[in-house]
Design a protein around this motif. Sequence first.
Motif, PDB file in Angstrom:
ATOM      1  N   THR A 371       1.048  -1.012   0.342  1.00 37.34           N
ATOM      2  CA  THR A 371      -0.334   0.181   0.080  1.00 37.34           C
ATOM      3  C   THR A 371       0.768   1.342   0.156  1.00 37.34           C
ATOM      4  OG1 THR A 371       0.149  -0.316   2.671  1.00 37.34           O
ATOM      5  CG2 THR A 371      -2.078  -0.933   1.057  1.00 37.34           C
ATOM      6  N   ARG A 372       2.350   1.176   0.407  1.00 39.03           N
ATOM      7  CA  ARG A 372       2.968   1.840   0.439  1.00 39.03           C
ATOM      8  C   ARG A 372       3.973   2.471   0.324  1.00 39.03           C
ATOM      9  NH1 ARG A 372       2.969   3.679   6.202  1.00 39.03           N
ATOM     10  NH2 ARG A 372       1.756   5.110   6.780  1.00 39.03           N
ATOM     11  N   LEU A 373       5.073   2.692  -0.850  1.00 37.88           N
ATOM     12  CA  LEU A 373       6.669   2.741  -1.401  1.00 37.88           C
ATOM     13  C   LEU A 373       6.983   2.755  -0.552  1.00 37.88           C
ATOM     14  CD1 LEU A 373       7.308   5.710  -3.505  1.00 37.88           C
ATOM     15  CD2 LEU A 373       6.381   3.931  -4.329  1.00 37.88           C
ATOM     16  N   GLY A 374       8.082   1.406  -1.346  1.00 37.07           N
ATOM     17  CA  GLY A 374       9.158   0.958  -0.393  1.00 37.07           C
ATOM     18  C   GLY A 374       9.999   1.564  -0.102  1.00 37.07           C
ATOM     19  N   ILE A 375      10.379   1.396   1.497  1.00 37.63           N
ATOM     20  CA  ILE A 375      11.319   1.781   2.116  1.00 37.63           C
ATOM     21  C   ILE A 375      11.932   0.392   2.317  1.00 37.63           C
ATOM     22  CG2 ILE A 375      12.887   3.174   3.561  1.00 37.63           C
ATOM     23  CD1 ILE A 375      10.380   5.490   3.513  1.00 37.63           C
ATOM     24  N   VAL A 376      13.258   0.260   1.700  1.00 41.26           N
ATOM     25  CA  VAL A 376      13.951  -0.406   1.773  1.00 41.26           C
ATOM     26  C   VAL A 376      15.008  -0.454   2.384  1.00 41.26           C
ATOM     27  CG1 VAL A 376      14.499  -2.500   0.219  1.00 41.26           C
ATOM     28  CG2 VAL A 376      12.568  -1.434  -0.306  1.00 41.26           C
ATOM     29  N   ARG A 377      15.665  -1.852   3.095  1.00 44.25           N
ATOM     30  CA  ARG A 377      16.803  -1.709   4.107  1.00 44.25           C
ATOM     31  C   ARG A 377      18.188  -2.250   2.657  1.00 44.25           C
ATOM     32  NH1 ARG A 377      19.399  -0.658   9.412  1.00 44.25           N
ATOM     33  NH2 ARG A 377      18.876   0.653   9.386  1.00 44.25           N
ATOM     34  N   THR A 378      18.934  -1.203   2.316  1.00 44.02           N
ATOM     35  CA  THR A 378      19.392  -2.039   0.985  1.00 44.02           C
ATOM     36  C   THR A 378      21.153  -1.771   1.333  1.00 44.02           C
ATOM     37  OG1 THR A 378      19.534   0.345  -0.090  1.00 44.02           O
ATOM     38  CG2 THR A 378      17.856  -1.655  -0.423  1.00 44.02           C
ATOM     39  N   LEU A 379      21.832  -2.788   0.787  1.00 45.08           N
ATOM     40  CA  LEU A 379      23.452  -2.752   0.626  1.00 45.08           C
ATOM     41  C   LEU A 379      24.159  -1.466  -0.352  1.00 45.08           C
ATOM     42  CD1 LEU A 379      26.283  -4.141   2.189  1.00 45.08           C
ATOM     43  CD2 LEU A 379      25.832  -5.654   0.436  1.00 45.08           C
ATOM     44  N   GLY A 463      28.400   0.238   2.642  1.00 42.61           N
ATOM     45  CA  GLY A 463      27.776  -0.019   3.722  1.00 42.61           C
ATOM     46  C   GLY A 463      25.898  -0.173   3.068  1.00 42.61           C
ATOM     47  N   GLN A 464      25.008   0.259   4.557  1.00 39.92           N
ATOM     48  CA  GLN A 464      23.773  -0.099   4.262  1.00 39.92           C
ATOM     49  C   GLN A 464      23.102   1.204   3.959  1.00 39.92           C
ATOM     50  OE1 GLN A 464      22.738  -2.070   7.307  1.00 39.92           O
ATOM     51  NE2 GLN A 464      24.095  -3.594   7.303  1.00 39.92           N
TER      52      GLN A 464
END
Lengths: 503, 121
Positions: A371-379, A463-464
């Motif tokens: 439902t919401r745009l993704g805020i994704v933990r990324t490398l 990093g992340q």
Amino acid sequence: MTDPRRARYVALFAAESRSLLAGGRRTLAAWFDAPEERAPAEELFRVLHTIKGMAASLAFEPLVAAVHDAEEELATVRRGERVPDRPWMVALERTLDDLALRCERAVAGEDATAPAEAAASRGAARDTVVRVDLDRLDALLEDLGSLLTARQELERHAAADGFSPVARSAVAMSRRLDALQDRILDVRLAPLAEVFERLPPLVRDLARQLGKDVTVDVTGEELEVDRTILGLLPEPILHLLRNAIDHGIETPEIRKANGKRPAGRIAVQARRERDSVVVELSDDGRGVDVDAVAARARALGILDEDAELGTDGLLGVLARPGFSTAASVTEVSGRGVGLDAVVARLQSVGASVGLTTVAGKGTVFTIRLPTRLGIVRTLVAAIGDERYVMPLTHVGELVPWEPEQAQQEGGRSVIEVRGELVPVLDLRRLLLFRGAPPPRRRPAVIFEAQGVRIALLADQVHGQVDAVIQPIDRPKGMPRWITGATVLGDGRPALMLDLASVV
Amino acid sequence: MAQRILICDDAIFMRTMIADILTGAGYEVVGEAESGLQAVERYKTLKPDLVTMDIVMPDMGGIDAVRAIVAIDPDAKILMCSAMGQQQLVVEAVQAGAKDFVVKPFQPARVLEAVQRVLAG
């Protein structure tokens, strides 16, 4: 009219007329199956009557006249002067579509003529609904992404001494930022109705063009998803609906011969499931011919000779680039071209697509939308000057890699990680990178997806970050495992790699 | 004390508009109902000084709701809200026990006049 309350009334009118007409369409869809009933006529009259009352109160005169005409038409049935038959109901269906359009136009016209009045009334009363340019909302989201990245820096410094004033401020700020993130994402929500309400007339037009008889039922249009996700929906949904009408729904003659009602039924139903909104597109047509698809897949070498094609694997095969473009498949499979594009487009916003089908009974596509745009933990990884992000969910560990470590096994380059040989993929080669040569010592990102472990070589790893992933318009030829883009804390763009698809 | 009014209409739009007119003139809107059945239930619990009643509503229409309310309270003060062209229904409602009527689209002055008249009567 200078009533400062008018804007609120118009907003109420927009929402209420929309929901009344949606209800009216449902009533009518059910009436098709039981034309002898008289309750639907009363219910539809109430819908029209309520809309007329509201429209008259807002002095939407042309709309009032149009609703009045529809009321009169319905009155012939209510008075018993006419027996409702199918053509009459089809005409009524069109009338409802037309009224929906007129309602939207009346509301839109209000916006066009309102500025002077709005300016006059500003200060006297505050409107409860404001319109905001989508670009500004997007800019807000980008700023949020940068803030989240900056927060991680701050948290790293603060971690050095958890009791320092800086650390306390960091925690306080972090909480506010979480709240801000929720609010910004909330503001971006928009109802599915903006897409759904256009579907019934489109489906009917398509059906007429293709010589099919189809009724359409839409529910759940009040559910909300992010505007960007909403904006991507019309194309895939229309594509799937077109396929359903063209290849799923049989001609009235064949349907009758198979003991089905002559008119095919298509339903677009949305429901909420935890954090997602699930949109189901179902038809009661002939279903996908799984055996025909399997035979074609075996002929193309996609499927092993002795392997069976279950429902799980069906979409995977159908959505393979190029597979479904074969006309012969379309003919026999009951499913049309271009499924690969549909699936890729939906996946680019983090949606997943499922397919169930029963021969002779019909097909259901299930689209699960965030439902919401993704805020994704990324490398964050680098190749030369380019930056790429990949979701951390699949990343197991990072190991250093040097050319001497490379081993060959079965013609593939592998690396030993904790006693296990893992195939090596070079990101440079995947991306056809032709810049400066790589450093000698490189990091290998060990990730696991679909049960396979792979070592992905980058030049560097930075990093992340919590990245706000935006869908991208993919130019032709862009690999399908590039699924989005984000802006890093330093303002540099980075493409999102979907590791699961790289496998 | 402000006189207490129950608003019955199936459209939020209409209820909002009537509520704005009435509260603007100092009346208290004690409740809203969106069907005839709900109107009867709310009347029993809220015992309002006056009811505004739409005619076309789901479950139970306004005229049946008037009959049901008058059966509970013969002195109930009910003001019908009708649309143009519903004269026949208005006559029926008055026979059922409604005291007066106003015609949509609402003109605030007309609505307030009618409310005063019914409350005084």
